[in-house]
Enzyme design. Structure first.
Site, short mmCIF file in Angstrom:
data_model
loop_
_atom_site.label_atom_id
_atom_site.label_comp_id
_atom_site.label_asym_id
_atom_site.label_seq_id
_atom_site.Cartn_x
_atom_site.Cartn_y
_atom_site.Cartn_z
N GLN A 64 -36.46 -65.41 -20.97
CA GLN A 64 -36.44 -64.95 -19.58
C GLN A 64 -35.04 -65.09 -18.99
OE1 GLN A 64 -39.64 -66.42 -17.21
NE2 GLN A 64 -39.05 -65.17 -15.47
N PHE A 65 -34.25 -64.03 -19.12
CA PHE A 65 -32.88 -64.04 -18.60
C PHE A 65 -32.85 -64.21 -17.09
CE2 PHE A 65 -33.91 -59.62 -17.96
CZ PHE A 65 -33.17 -59.25 -16.85
N THR A 66 -33.95 -63.88 -16.40
CA THR A 66 -33.95 -63.96 -14.94
C THR A 66 -33.86 -65.39 -14.42
OG1 THR A 66 -36.38 -63.92 -14.85
CG2 THR A 66 -35.23 -61.79 -14.68
#
Length: 144
Positions: free
Chosen positions: A78-80
């Site tokens: 999850q890059f967010t």
């Protein structure tokens, strides 16, 4: 490296309306990387996750680790987690590690965890639906 750790009763990852992976009792991990993260960073994070005492003992006290309860892990990239929302209303993801390098670290992270217990994953970069029952609720953010 940032990891959101959530204790769960069950969890599954759905991609294109099909279950890709599923676990029972254990941890859901949302995993993000930033520039400067290395295999050494990951080894420290894996040690912290495996030994984090967030499962109840016989007295109802959070005193057991995922290893102690023989739990499973659902690991989701999850890059967010590296969203920067300080300016304006549209998050910036400049602090998130770029895909190819992050993918390699994510694979190493999951492989290292799987040396100790069952690890299920999503698909790096895919659009996924994550369904789970957060038990407690218990949610902890770890950063290295």
């Amino acid at each position: 490296m940032r990891v959101i750790v959530q204790r769960c009763k069950n969890a599954k990852c759905i991609i294109n309306q099909k279950v890709k992976s599923e676990i029972e009792e254990g941890l859901v991990l949302f995993v993000g990387f930033t520039e400067g993260d290395t295999k050494e960073t990951i080894l420290g994070m894996v040690n912290k996750i495996l030994n984090l005492r967030i499962f109840d003992d016989d007295d109802g006290v959070m005193n057991r680790s995922v290893l102690d309860v023989k739990g499973e892990i659902l690991s989701i990239s999850q890059f967010t987690l590296y969203a920067d929302c300080k300016k304006g209303n549209r998050p910036s993801y400049l602090k998130a590690m770029k895909g190819p390098k992050a993918s390699l670290l994510y694979d190493f992270f999951n492989k290292t965890l799987s040396d100790y217990l069952s690890v299920q994953t999503g698909v790096f970069g895919a659009n996924m639906d994550i369904c789970f029952t957060n038990h407690g609720p218990v949610t902890i953010m770890l950063e290295r």
